[in-house]
Design a protein around this motif. Structure first.
Motif, PDB file in Angstrom:
ATOM      1  N   MET A   1       0.849  -1.188   0.000  1.00  0.00           N
ATOM      2  CA  MET A   1       0.000   0.000   0.000  1.00  0.00           C
ATOM      3  C   MET A   1       0.891   1.246   0.000  1.00  0.00           C
ATOM      4  O   MET A   1       1.762   1.387   0.852  1.00  0.00           O
ATOM      5  CB  MET A   1      -0.884  -0.035   1.241  1.00  0.00           C
ATOM      6  N   PRO A   2       0.674   2.150  -0.940  1.00  0.00           N
ATOM      7  CA  PRO A   2       1.530   3.344  -1.010  1.00  0.00           C
ATOM      8  C   PRO A   2       1.299   4.282   0.180  1.00  0.00           C
ATOM      9  O   PRO A   2       0.230   4.328   0.760  1.00  0.00           O
ATOM     10  CB  PRO A   2       1.114   4.018  -2.321  1.00  0.00           C
ATOM     11  N   LEU A   8       2.079  10.575   6.185  1.00  0.00           N
ATOM     12  CA  LEU A   8       3.305  11.259   6.591  1.00  0.00           C
ATOM     13  C   LEU A   8       3.001  12.394   7.556  1.00  0.00           C
ATOM     14  O   LEU A   8       3.666  12.548   8.584  1.00  0.00           O
ATOM     15  CB  LEU A   8       4.033  11.813   5.363  1.00  0.00           C
ATOM     16  N   GLU A   9       2.010  13.183   7.218  1.00  0.00           N
ATOM     17  CA  GLU A   9       1.664  14.333   8.056  1.00  0.00           C
ATOM     18  C   GLU A   9       1.287  13.896   9.466  1.00  0.00           C
ATOM     19  O   GLU A   9       1.760  14.456  10.454  1.00  0.00           O
ATOM     20  CB  GLU A   9       0.523  15.112   7.409  1.00  0.00           C
ATOM     21  N   CYS A  30       1.667   8.868  -6.961  1.00  0.00           N
ATOM     22  CA  CYS A  30       1.644   7.427  -6.651  1.00  0.00           C
ATOM     23  C   CYS A  30       2.191   7.111  -5.265  1.00  0.00           C
ATOM     24  O   CYS A  30       2.090   5.988  -4.792  1.00  0.00           O
ATOM     25  CB  CYS A  30       2.359   6.614  -7.723  1.00  0.00           C
ATOM     26  N   GLY A  31       2.786   8.086  -4.577  1.00  0.00           N
ATOM     27  CA  GLY A  31       3.240   7.891  -3.215  1.00  0.00           C
ATOM     28  C   GLY A  31       4.568   7.178  -3.070  1.00  0.00           C
ATOM     29  O   GLY A  31       4.884   6.661  -2.005  1.00  0.00           O
ATOM     30  N   ALA A  32       5.366   7.141  -4.126  1.00  0.00           N
ATOM     31  CA  ALA A  32       6.636   6.414  -4.076  1.00  0.00           C
ATOM     32  C   ALA A  32       7.833   7.304  -3.774  1.00  0.00           C
ATOM     33  O   ALA A  32       8.912   6.803  -3.481  1.00  0.00           O
ATOM     34  CB  ALA A  32       6.871   5.682  -5.394  1.00  0.00           C
ATOM     35  N   GLN A  65       7.858   1.896   2.541  1.00  0.00           N
ATOM     36  CA  GLN A  65       6.926   1.707   1.428  1.00  0.00           C
ATOM     37  C   GLN A  65       7.222   2.634   0.245  1.00  0.00           C
ATOM     38  O   GLN A  65       6.502   2.618  -0.748  1.00  0.00           O
ATOM     39  CB  GLN A  65       5.496   1.957   1.912  1.00  0.00           C
ATOM     40  N   MET A  66       8.280   3.429   0.355  1.00  0.00           N
ATOM     41  CA  MET A  66       8.623   4.392  -0.691  1.00  0.00           C
ATOM     42  C   MET A  66       9.824   3.933  -1.503  1.00  0.00           C
ATOM     43  O   MET A  66      10.639   3.151  -1.035  1.00  0.00           O
ATOM     44  CB  MET A  66       8.988   5.744  -0.064  1.00  0.00           C
TER      45      MET A  66
END
Length: 87
Positions: A1-2, A8-9, A30-32, A65-66
């Protein structure tokens, strides 16, 4: 899951006394790949490496996950000086 910007916040606000926070998704959504600017009193008296380790520890689940993660960390006084230089 991205990882999401909201993930993050929340993790950052849960871990640090935040004076200023910028989160930029550099992966077109895409959150990568994220870049952050974090200003916190919690960084007082810490060298850059120590500040980065603090952030990496607080965000270890999200960072895992990044594809890429970059950070700029400042105390409030350091951030004022950074802005004064026109950055």
């Amino acid at each position: 899951m991205p990882t999401t910007r909201e993930d993050l916040e929340k993790a950052i606000h849960d871990s640090f006394r935040v004076s200023h926070l910028e989160i930029e998704d550099q992966s077109s959504g895409c959150g990568a790949n994220y870049a952050i600017v974090l200003v916190s009193e919690d960084f007082e008296g810490k060298l850059s490496l120590a500040k980065h380790r603090m952030v990496n520890e607080a965000l270890k689940e999200q960072i895992s996950q990044m594809h890429a993660f970059s950070q700029k960390t400042f105390t409030p006084k350091q951030y004022e000086a950074y802005l004064a230089k026109g950055n």
